[in-house]
Structures are given as structure tokens and as C-alpha cells.
Design a protein around this motif. Structure first.
Motif, short mmCIF file in Angstrom:
data_model
loop_
_atom_site.label_atom_id
_atom_site.label_comp_id
_atom_site.label_asym_id
_atom_site.label_seq_id
_atom_site.Cartn_x
_atom_site.Cartn_y
_atom_site.Cartn_z
N GLU A 67 38.88 -4.41 -11.72
CA GLU A 67 37.96 -3.47 -12.37
C GLU A 67 38.75 -2.43 -13.16
N LEU A 68 38.37 -2.25 -14.44
CA LEU A 68 39.06 -1.27 -15.27
C LEU A 68 38.55 0.12 -14.94
N LYS A 69 39.45 1.02 -14.59
CA LYS A 69 39.07 2.38 -14.20
C LYS A 69 39.76 3.40 -15.08
N HIS A 70 39.02 4.47 -15.40
CA HIS A 70 39.61 5.62 -16.08
C HIS A 70 40.21 6.52 -15.00
N VAL A 71 41.50 6.80 -15.11
CA VAL A 71 42.18 7.51 -14.04
C VAL A 71 43.06 8.65 -14.57
N THR A 72 43.44 9.51 -13.64
CA THR A 72 44.45 10.53 -13.89
C THR A 72 45.71 10.14 -13.16
N VAL A 73 46.82 10.08 -13.86
CA VAL A 73 48.11 9.72 -13.27
C VAL A 73 48.92 11.00 -13.11
N GLN A 74 49.12 11.41 -11.87
CA GLN A 74 49.85 12.65 -11.57
C GLN A 74 51.28 12.30 -11.19
N ARG A 75 52.22 12.60 -12.09
CA ARG A 75 53.62 12.25 -11.91
C ARG A 75 54.41 13.48 -11.46
N LEU A 76 54.92 13.44 -10.23
CA LEU A 76 55.70 14.57 -9.73
C LEU A 76 57.05 14.62 -10.44
#
Length: 339
Positions: A67-76
Motif C-alpha cells: 500500500e502506497l502511503k504518504h509519510v514523514t521521514v524523520q532522520r536523526l
């Protein structure tokens, strides 16, 4: 084995343990660094949506179980990520987001722990944050109506009530601000975690003992006075922060700016002054004429109690939730009568 996997304990080769520690993979989906690089166009700056001392957040779309999801990628950031503080913050992010399931809490989609990179992935808020909506720069964008602000406050109160009493141990959020409230496509608020949240006593315990932290945590203007003075926290610190949020929702200004601009000694005087009809410059100009008098009175009374200097005089979030639902009912009745 990655940094985060080591932190959680991972799987053990020993067969003598009857109950081995759960690995981080048991908690949520694991992405490869290559997947997240591709989804963010190599962490391109054009996809950057937020930045702090500890991390950068990127907008992305990625396939999860087909399933294609719109996400936030939080890179430390790598330097703080490998510090003890960064590791604990990231671990808290994953634990809280994976174990807590509530419509008003931001859930975790997955994580990445490759090549000394620590990355968490969560749902992307299509309406942005509450801060984005309150302080939007695009004049053509729809404004937040008074009724919608009430609905958002009720949703946040429900999320906090779940954190404080819906689990075996109380969870103290410590960062209830407009930046921490994400809005989905239906304007449903979802409280996200910043990594500074802490576990408190068991909910069944009658005596609430403060937890002493190493330093003051949170955002200036929302931090409870007792926490500011001695770095001790209870769930009532979240209630104070929520009171500051209620004040911001009705005034359209940061809590610190409200006191600095109007120089009110306390919330009671602010409530009384606006209640006389002298609201110009106090409440958000967009809301002038929208708020029913009885609704204003009840709303400000809740705000006043939440902002009590004495934490013992602040209500629990369950009580606040019920009172705000009543405020919304009062406003709806007034709107119907007006129509």
C-alpha cells in the motif's frame, strides 16, 4: 546489528531464557536506508518540512505491505543520534508510537537502522500541523473557524486523557504545542511524540509522586511553572501545557506574546476583560463575532483551571475533555438559535 537493535536488546542466542526480549522489528516495519533515500529523492532539501537540533523531517511516499502511503521521514542527525540522549529519544519515539493506538495519537509506520542511521517514519499530516494552520501565510487558505478549533482541542484532550489514564502506566507527553499536533485530511488532530515523553507511575496509584528529570524539557511558554523551577514533572504538567494551547487557540498568539503584549498579571483578568466585550487585540480577529458569550465564559474557565499555578488545582484531562465537549454543544446551540 544496528545501533537501535542493540539498544532494544535484539534476539539472543541463549536458549536458557524463557522470555527473550522483543526485538525492535517486533514493534513495527523496518525500512532499508536505500528505500528511504529513494522515497525522499536522496533526502533532498525540497522535501524538507521540519528541522530541529536532533533531526530533519522529509515528506515522502513509500510502499508498506503493498500500500502506497504518504509519510514523514524523520532522520536523526548522526552526531546526536549516536549519543545516549539521541538513542533514548529515538527509543521512546518507537516504543510510544508502536504501543499506543488511539485516533488522536500519531502512530508509527516504521523505522530504519542501517549504516549508523536512525530514522523513524510516521504518517504524513495532509493538513500539516496546527501551527501551520494557525499561522498560515497564504491568505487564500481557509481559516480555522472557532468550531473547528474547539473540535481540535477536544481531540487533543482525548489523546492526552488516553496517555494519562488509558495505559497501565501514565505517560507524560511534555511537549503539547501546536507544532506537536498534526492534522489529517479530515482535520482530526494527532499528537506526535518528540522523544522527551516519560513514563510515570501506575494509573492505579493514588499518590502521584513527581518524576525528577535531569533538565527542564519542553517549549518555553508551555512548560508548567513547577517543572521550570525544579525539573520535576507529573501528568499535571501536560494539563498546564494544554491550558496554554487553549489560550493560543482563542487568541491566535503564542502564550508568551499574549502576556508580553497585554501585560496581564493572570488569566482571570484576561478572561474578565474580554468578557466585558473589550476583545479587540485580545482574541484572534478572525474569531470576533463567532464566539457565543456563554461559550466564551465556559472556555475561559477551563483555560484558567488548566493554567493554575498549583498543579493540584488543575483538573485531569478526562474532566477537561468532558467540559470542552459541553462548550462545543453550547456553541452549536447558539449557532442554531442565531440561524
Amino acid at each position: 546489528m544496528g545501533i537501535l537493535s542493540k539498544l532494544f536488546g535484539g534476539s539472543s542466542s541463549s536458549t536458557s531464557r524463557k522470555q527473550p526480549s522483543a526485538t525492535v522489528e517486533d514493534l513495527c516495519h523496518r525500512f532499508s536506508l536505500q528505500q528511504l533515500r529513494k522515497s525522499t529523492d536522496g533526502f533532498d532539501e525540497s522535501r524538507l518540512i521540519a528541522e530541529t537540533d536532533l533531526s530533519k523531517e522529509y515528506r515522502a511516499s513509500i510502499s508498506v505491505n503493498g500500500e502506497l502511503k504518504h509519510v514523514t521521514v524523520q532522520r536523526l542527525r548522526q552526531e546526536p543520534a549516536i549519543s545516549s540522549y539521541g538513542l533514548i529519544s529515538c527509543k521512546n519515539n518507537i516504543i510510544f508510537r508502536c504501543q499506543l493506538h488511539h485516533p488522536n495519537l500519531a502512530s508509527l509506520v516504521g523505522f530504519c537502522d542501517d549504516h549508523n542511521e536512525l530514522i523513524v517514519v510516521y504518517d504524513y499530516p495532509l493538513k500539516g500541523s496546527l501551527h501551520d494552520q494557525l499561522y498560515r501565510t497564504d491568505r487564500n487558505s481557509p481559516t480555522l473557524s472557532w468550531k473547528r478549533r474547539l473540535e481540535i482541542s477536544i481531540g487533543v484532550a482525548r489523546g492526552l486523557h488516553h496517555l494519562h489514564s488509558g495505559t497501565k502506566r501514565t505517560i507524560i507527553h511534555l511537549d503539547v504545542t501546536p507544532d506537536s499536533i498534526l492534522l489529517d485530511e479530515n482535520w482530526v488532530p494527532k499528537l506526535k511524540f518528540s522523544g522527551i515523553s516519560v513514563k510515570g507511575p501506575k494509573f492505579s496509584e493514588k499518590e502521584v509522586r513527581p518524576i525528577e528529570l535531569r533538565s527542564v524539557e519542553g517549549t518555553y511558554g508551555y512548560v508548567a511553572p513547577e517543572h521550570m523551577m525544579n525539573a520535576e514533572v507529573t501528568h499535571k504538567c501536560d494539563v498546564y501545557s494544554f491550558g496554554a494551547l487553549l489560550l493560543e487557540l482563542i487568541c491566535g498568539k503564542h502564550p508568551f506574546h499574549i502576556w508580553r503584549l497585554h501585560q496581564f498579571p493572570n488569566i482571570k483578568e484576561l478572561s474578565n476583560l474580554a468578557g466585558t466585550g473589550n476583545v479587540e487585540g485580545i482574541i484572534d480577529e478572525i474569531l470576533v463575532g463567532e464566539i457565543a458569550p456563554q461559550c466564551w465564559e465556559s472556555y475561559m474557565e477551563i483555560t484558567e483551571f488548566c493554567l493554575s499555578q498549583n498543579p493540584n488545582k488543575r483538573p485531569d484531562m478526562g474532566e477537561v475533555k468532558v467540559q470542552l465537549e459541553h462548550v462545543l454543544q453550547l456553541q452549536e446551540e447558539a449557532d442554531t438559535n442565531r440561524a
